[in-house]
Design a protein around this motif. Structure first.
Motif, short mmCIF file in Angstrom:
data_model
loop_
_atom_site.label_atom_id
_atom_site.label_comp_id
_atom_site.label_asym_id
_atom_site.label_seq_id
_atom_site.Cartn_x
_atom_site.Cartn_y
_atom_site.Cartn_z
N HIS A 13 0.84 -1.20 0.00
CA HIS A 13 0.00 0.00 0.00
C HIS A 13 0.87 1.26 0.00
N LEU A 14 1.93 1.26 0.80
CA LEU A 14 2.85 2.40 0.83
C LEU A 14 3.53 2.59 -0.51
N THR A 15 3.93 1.51 -1.13
CA THR A 15 4.59 1.59 -2.42
C THR A 15 3.63 2.15 -3.47
N GLN A 16 2.39 1.70 -3.44
CA GLN A 16 1.41 2.18 -4.40
C GLN A 16 1.13 3.66 -4.21
N SER A 17 0.99 4.10 -2.96
CA SER A 17 0.68 5.51 -2.72
C SER A 17 1.87 6.39 -3.09
N CYS A 18 3.07 5.91 -2.89
CA CYS A 18 4.26 6.69 -3.27
C CYS A 18 4.40 6.78 -4.78
N SER A 19 4.04 5.72 -5.48
CA SER A 19 4.17 5.75 -6.94
C SER A 19 3.11 6.63 -7.58
N ILE A 20 2.02 6.88 -6.88
CA ILE A 20 0.98 7.75 -7.42
C ILE A 20 1.47 9.19 -7.47
N GLN A 21 2.18 9.60 -6.42
CA GLN A 21 2.71 10.97 -6.38
C GLN A 21 3.87 11.08 -7.36
N SER A 22 3.84 12.14 -8.15
CA SER A 22 4.94 12.33 -9.09
C SER A 22 5.99 13.23 -8.48
N LYS A 23 7.18 13.17 -9.03
CA LYS A 23 8.24 14.03 -8.53
C LYS A 23 7.98 15.46 -8.92
N ARG A 24 8.52 16.37 -8.13
CA ARG A 24 8.36 17.78 -8.40
C ARG A 24 9.09 18.15 -9.68
#
Length: 109
Positions: A13-24
């Motif tokens: 779940h943490l990996t999925q939520s982190c991959s949703i956010q894009s880099k600045r």
């Protein structure tokens, strides 16, 4: 065993939520030039003016209306902070505390 399954599901779940956010992504020189030019023309941006700007510059501004607004908001905050410190410096030089709230002068000393 149930604990390991729960840990794995939390990790995924943490990996999925982190991959949703894009880099600045930094604004390009072209985008900054456009935004600064528009800011010089008009200091007060409305929702309509932002939409017009987006339509006018289209492909050159690869930003959402929210990103454009946020850039404008940040610039106006920077400007107001600079003007506030200039006013305080001027008051200190002229020894005229009527220009600035005395509470502000105390907090900056």
């Amino acid at each position: 065993m149930a604990d390991k399954v729960q840990e794995n599901s939390e990790d995924s779940h943490l990996t999925q939520s982190c991959s949703i956010q894009s880099k600045r992504k930094r604004k390009s020189e072209r985008e900054l030039t456009i935004l600064k030019k528009e800011l010089a023309k008009n200091l007060l941006w409305t929702r309509e003016s932002i939409k017009e700007m987006k339509e006018l510059y289209g492909a050159q501004l690869k930003m959402t209306e929210q990103q454009i607004y946020k850039w404008w908001w940040d610039q106006t905050r920077k400007r107001s902070k600079k003007q506030g410190s200039r006013l305080i410096n001027k008051a200190e030089k002229e020894n005229d505390t009527d220009l600035v709230d005395p509470a502000l002068l105390v907090s900056f000393q």
